[in-house]
Design a protein around this motif. Structure first.
Motif, PDB file in Angstrom:
ATOM      1  N   VAL A 274       0.869  -1.181   0.000  1.00  0.00           N
ATOM      2  CA  VAL A 274       0.000   0.000   0.000  1.00  0.00           C
ATOM      3  C   VAL A 274       0.909   1.235   0.000  1.00  0.00           C
ATOM      4  CG1 VAL A 274      -2.103  -0.962   1.015  1.00  0.00           C
ATOM      5  CG2 VAL A 274      -0.265  -0.215   2.527  1.00  0.00           C
ATOM      6  N   VAL A 275       0.675   2.109  -0.977  1.00  0.00           N
ATOM      7  CA  VAL A 275       1.470   3.331  -1.118  1.00  0.00           C
ATOM      8  C   VAL A 275       0.580   4.503  -0.762  1.00  0.00           C
ATOM      9  CG1 VAL A 275       2.730   4.793  -2.733  1.00  0.00           C
ATOM     10  CG2 VAL A 275       2.905   2.297  -2.912  1.00  0.00           C
ATOM     11  N   MET A 276       1.059   5.345   0.132  1.00  0.00           N
ATOM     12  CA  MET A 276       0.227   6.479   0.575  1.00  0.00           C
ATOM     13  C   MET A 276       1.090   7.705   0.811  1.00  0.00           C
ATOM     14  SD  MET A 276      -0.481   5.175   4.461  1.00  0.00           S
ATOM     15  CE  MET A 276      -0.167   3.446   4.104  1.00  0.00           C
ATOM     16  N   GLY A 277       0.431   8.847   0.775  1.00  0.00           N
ATOM     17  CA  GLY A 277       1.106  10.092   1.103  1.00  0.00           C
ATOM     18  C   GLY A 277       1.275  10.229   2.612  1.00  0.00           C
ATOM     19  N   ARG A 278       2.136  11.160   2.973  1.00  0.00           N
ATOM     20  CA  ARG A 278       2.443  11.368   4.400  1.00  0.00           C
ATOM     21  C   ARG A 278       1.199  11.761   5.196  1.00  0.00           C
ATOM     22  NH1 ARG A 278       1.976  16.130   7.197  1.00  0.00           N
ATOM     23  NH2 ARG A 278       2.920  17.235   5.435  1.00  0.00           N
ATOM     24  N   LYS A 279       0.335  12.585   4.603  1.00  0.00           N
ATOM     25  CA  LYS A 279      -0.860  13.016   5.347  1.00  0.00           C
ATOM     26  C   LYS A 279      -1.823  11.856   5.577  1.00  0.00           C
ATOM     27  CE  LYS A 279      -0.552  17.693   3.471  1.00  0.00           C
ATOM     28  NZ  LYS A 279      -1.155  18.622   2.482  1.00  0.00           N
ATOM     29  N   THR A 280      -1.925  10.967   4.584  1.00  0.00           N
ATOM     30  CA  THR A 280      -2.788   9.794   4.765  1.00  0.00           C
ATOM     31  C   THR A 280      -2.215   8.887   5.845  1.00  0.00           C
ATOM     32  OG1 THR A 280      -3.693   9.890   2.539  1.00  0.00           O
ATOM     33  CG2 THR A 280      -3.696   7.719   3.611  1.00  0.00           C
TER      34      THR A 280
ATOM     35  N   TYR B 158      -1.225  -1.117  -4.267  1.00  0.00           N
ATOM     36  CA  TYR B 158      -2.416  -0.286  -4.124  1.00  0.00           C
ATOM     37  C   TYR B 158      -2.019   1.126  -3.705  1.00  0.00           C
ATOM     38  CZ  TYR B 158      -5.256  -4.471  -4.559  1.00  0.00           C
ATOM     39  OH  TYR B 158      -5.862  -5.606  -5.029  1.00  0.00           O
ATOM     40  N   VAL B 159      -2.477   2.084  -4.477  1.00  0.00           N
ATOM     41  CA  VAL B 159      -2.273   3.493  -4.151  1.00  0.00           C
ATOM     42  C   VAL B 159      -3.504   3.931  -3.350  1.00  0.00           C
ATOM     43  CG1 VAL B 159      -2.011   5.818  -5.091  1.00  0.00           C
ATOM     44  CG2 VAL B 159      -0.858   3.886  -6.208  1.00  0.00           C
ATOM     45  N   VAL B 160      -3.297   4.287  -2.086  1.00  0.00           N
ATOM     46  CA  VAL B 160      -4.428   4.504  -1.188  1.00  0.00           C
ATOM     47  C   VAL B 160      -4.572   5.963  -0.731  1.00  0.00           C
ATOM     48  CG1 VAL B 160      -4.401   2.083  -0.463  1.00  0.00           C
ATOM     49  CG2 VAL B 160      -3.182   3.769   0.924  1.00  0.00           C
ATOM     50  N   GLY B 161      -3.999   6.875  -1.495  1.00  0.00           N
ATOM     51  CA  GLY B 161      -4.288   8.284  -1.244  1.00  0.00           C
ATOM     52  C   GLY B 161      -3.137   9.022  -0.586  1.00  0.00           C
ATOM     53  N   GLY B 162      -3.420  10.288  -0.259  1.00  0.00           N
ATOM     54  CA  GLY B 162      -4.689  10.995  -0.468  1.00  0.00           C
ATOM     55  C   GLY B 162      -4.715  11.746  -1.793  1.00  0.00           C
ATOM     56  N   ALA B 163      -5.347  12.894  -1.797  1.00  0.00           N
ATOM     57  CA  ALA B 163      -5.623  13.624  -3.031  1.00  0.00           C
ATOM     58  C   ALA B 163      -4.359  13.960  -3.818  1.00  0.00           C
ATOM     59  CB  ALA B 163      -6.391  14.910  -2.712  1.00  0.00           C
ATOM     60  N   GLU B 164      -3.305  14.390  -3.131  1.00  0.00           N
ATOM     61  CA  GLU B 164      -2.076  14.761  -3.852  1.00  0.00           C
ATOM     62  C   GLU B 164      -1.450  13.550  -4.520  1.00  0.00           C
ATOM     63  OE1 GLU B 164       0.848  17.480  -2.073  1.00  0.00           O
ATOM     64  OE2 GLU B 164      -0.563  17.702  -0.408  1.00  0.00           O
ATOM     65  N   ILE B 165      -1.517  12.416  -3.853  1.00  0.00           N
ATOM     66  CA  ILE B 165      -0.925  11.186  -4.400  1.00  0.00           C
ATOM     67  C   ILE B 165      -1.801  10.642  -5.537  1.00  0.00           C
ATOM     68  CG2 ILE B 165      -0.337   8.786  -3.838  1.00  0.00           C
ATOM     69  CD1 ILE B 165       1.679  10.845  -2.764  1.00  0.00           C
ATOM     70  N   TYR B 166      -3.120  10.628  -5.335  1.00  0.00           N
ATOM     71  CA  TYR B 166      -4.005  10.174  -6.418  1.00  0.00           C
ATOM     72  C   TYR B 166      -3.747  10.991  -7.683  1.00  0.00           C
ATOM     73  CZ  TYR B 166      -7.044   7.638  -3.024  1.00  0.00           C
ATOM     74  OH  TYR B 166      -7.559   6.795  -2.073  1.00  0.00           O
ATOM     75  N   ALA B 167      -3.609  12.319  -7.513  1.00  0.00           N
ATOM     76  CA  ALA B 167      -3.461  13.207  -8.685  1.00  0.00           C
ATOM     77  C   ALA B 167      -2.217  12.861  -9.501  1.00  0.00           C
ATOM     78  CB  ALA B 167      -3.412  14.660  -8.221  1.00  0.00           C
ATOM     79  N   GLN B 168      -1.196  12.330  -8.824  1.00  0.00           N
ATOM     80  CA  GLN B 168       0.043  11.959  -9.527  1.00  0.00           C
ATOM     81  C   GLN B 168       0.000  10.534 -10.061  1.00  0.00           C
ATOM     82  OE1 GLN B 168       3.632  12.671  -7.081  1.00  0.00           O
ATOM     83  NE2 GLN B 168       2.303  13.847  -5.736  1.00  0.00           N
ATOM     84  N   SER B 169      -1.033   9.774  -9.701  1.00  0.00           N
ATOM     85  CA  SER B 169      -0.972   8.330  -9.958  1.00  0.00           C
ATOM     86  C   SER B 169      -1.836   7.856 -11.121  1.00  0.00           C
ATOM     87  CB  SER B 169      -1.353   7.550  -8.691  1.00  0.00           C
ATOM     88  OG  SER B 169      -2.738   7.683  -8.434  1.00  0.00           O
ATOM     89  N   TYR B 170      -2.719   8.716 -11.653  1.00  0.00           N
ATOM     90  CA  TYR B 170      -3.648   8.229 -12.688  1.00  0.00           C
ATOM     91  C   TYR B 170      -2.914   7.602 -13.862  1.00  0.00           C
ATOM     92  CZ  TYR B 170      -6.933  11.055 -10.034  1.00  0.00           C
ATOM     93  OH  TYR B 170      -7.670  11.589  -9.020  1.00  0.00           O
ATOM     94  N   THR B 171      -1.853   8.265 -14.309  1.00  0.00           N
ATOM     95  CA  THR B 171      -1.139   7.754 -15.482  1.00  0.00           C
ATOM     96  C   THR B 171      -0.292   6.530 -15.155  1.00  0.00           C
ATOM     97  OG1 THR B 171       0.660   9.279 -15.057  1.00  0.00           O
ATOM     98  CG2 THR B 171      -1.049  10.025 -16.589  1.00  0.00           C
ATOM     99  N   LEU B 172      -0.156   6.200 -13.889  1.00  0.00           N
ATOM    100  CA  LEU B 172       0.701   5.084 -13.470  1.00  0.00           C
ATOM    101  C   LEU B 172      -0.105   3.855 -13.084  1.00  0.00           C
ATOM    102  CD1 LEU B 172       2.923   7.239 -11.076  1.00  0.00           C
ATOM    103  CD2 LEU B 172       3.417   6.669 -13.474  1.00  0.00           C
ATOM    104  N   CYS B 173      -1.435   3.993 -13.083  1.00  0.00           N
ATOM    105  CA  CYS B 173      -2.287   2.923 -12.552  1.00  0.00           C
ATOM    106  C   CYS B 173      -3.029   2.191 -13.658  1.00  0.00           C
ATOM    107  CB  CYS B 173      -3.297   3.492 -11.559  1.00  0.00           C
ATOM    108  SG  CYS B 173      -2.535   3.929  -9.996  1.00  0.00           S
ATOM    109  N   ASP B 174      -3.301   0.905 -13.410  1.00  0.00           N
ATOM    110  CA  ASP B 174      -4.030   0.046 -14.343  1.00  0.00           C
ATOM    111  C   ASP B 174      -5.530   0.041 -14.061  1.00  0.00           C
ATOM    112  OD1 ASP B 174      -1.529  -1.111 -15.444  1.00  0.00           O
ATOM    113  OD2 ASP B 174      -1.328  -1.833 -13.386  1.00  0.00           O
ATOM    114  N   ALA B 175      -5.886   0.285 -12.816  1.00  0.00           N
ATOM    115  CA  ALA B 175      -7.286   0.154 -12.426  1.00  0.00           C
ATOM    116  C   ALA B 175      -7.572   1.029 -11.214  1.00  0.00           C
ATOM    117  CB  ALA B 175      -7.608  -1.306 -12.095  1.00  0.00           C
TER     118      ALA B 175
END
Ligand code: FOL
Length: 209
Positions: free
Chosen positions: A56-62, A124-141
């Motif tokens: 599970v990959v997450m940002g520091r705030k998450t 699994y990329v589990v957030g938060g918003a800053e991390i999700y925003a960087q991950s769309y192009t890196l994710c399969d689903a």
């Protein structure tokens, strides 16, 4: 979905979001949903191959938003991303908790994880918003829990949102998560769960083209 190979595990976003794409308020989840959290725990923990583990990959705030008694999330390799860290992927160290890695780059940690962690099944990329925003192009689903206030219930206050355009450009809704989630993940029947003033369902989105 990309065919997974030994060196490129499937990378998937997991998130719970409102119709306005809201995911959070004041650094926390805007709801308390035991059944939904059980789904998060099962999906991110379970593997098809019992000898493997997920990360599970997450940002520091998450990371900081997870109650200390639940972190690191057990049974999973936890990666915390922060610009303040000095390496692309290093164990949190003897002072830090076991099974936790630190990274100063989402991109690099996704590349390095399969080399550094043996027997990795999915990331699994589990957030938060800053991390999700960087991950769309890196994710399969994306495993999205589509949540809304139950009929008659007040919507919660929200201050953190995903980018609707970025998601729609990259992903299309598949509906059922059956084809994606490993055995052992309990799915509700009927599909719509009513809990604590909210209703929600578990959906799968996969990459376009
Ligand atoms: N995705 C979905 N679908 N729901 C979420 O609640 C969610 N939350 C985050 C990211 N993606 C999500 C980030 N926030 C825990 C707490 C907060 C959190 C993520 C996980 C947590 O404590 N998890 C424990 C289970 C605790 C319990 O059973 O109550 C775990 O072991 O996963």
């Amino acid at each position: 979905m990309n065919a997974p190979t030994s060196h490129t595990p499937v990378v998937a976003i997991v998130a719970c979001l409102m119709p306005d794409m809201g995911i959070g308020y004041a650094g926390k989840l805007p709801w308390k949903l035991a059944r939904e959290m059980k789904y998060f725990r099962e999906v991110t923990s379970r593997t098809v191959d019992p000898s493997k583990q997920n990360a599970v990959v997450m940002g520091r705030k998450t990371w900081e938003s997870i109650p200390p008694r639940f972190r690191p999330l057990p049974g999973r390799t936890n990666v915390v991303v922060s610009r303040q860290f000095s390496h692309a992927l290093e164990p949190a160290g003897p002072k830090g908790p076991a099974g936790v890695f630190h990274s100063n780059s989402l991109h690099r940690c996704l590349e390095l994880l399969p080399q550094r962690v043996a027997s990795l099944e999915r990331i699994y990329v589990v957030g938060g918003a800053e991390i999700y925003a960087q991950s769309y192009t890196l994710c399969d689903a994306m495993l999205l829990t589509e949540i809304e206030p139950a009929p008659g219930a007040e919507p919660p206050q929200m201050d953190t949102f995903l980018d609707r355009v970025a998601v729609a450009e990259r992903f299309e809704r598949q509906g059922s998560v059956d084809a994606f989630v490993p055995p052992g993940v309990t799915l509700p029947d009927p599909e719509t769960v009513l809990e604590n003033g909210f209703q929600y369902r578990f959906a799968l989105y996969t990459r376009r083209v």
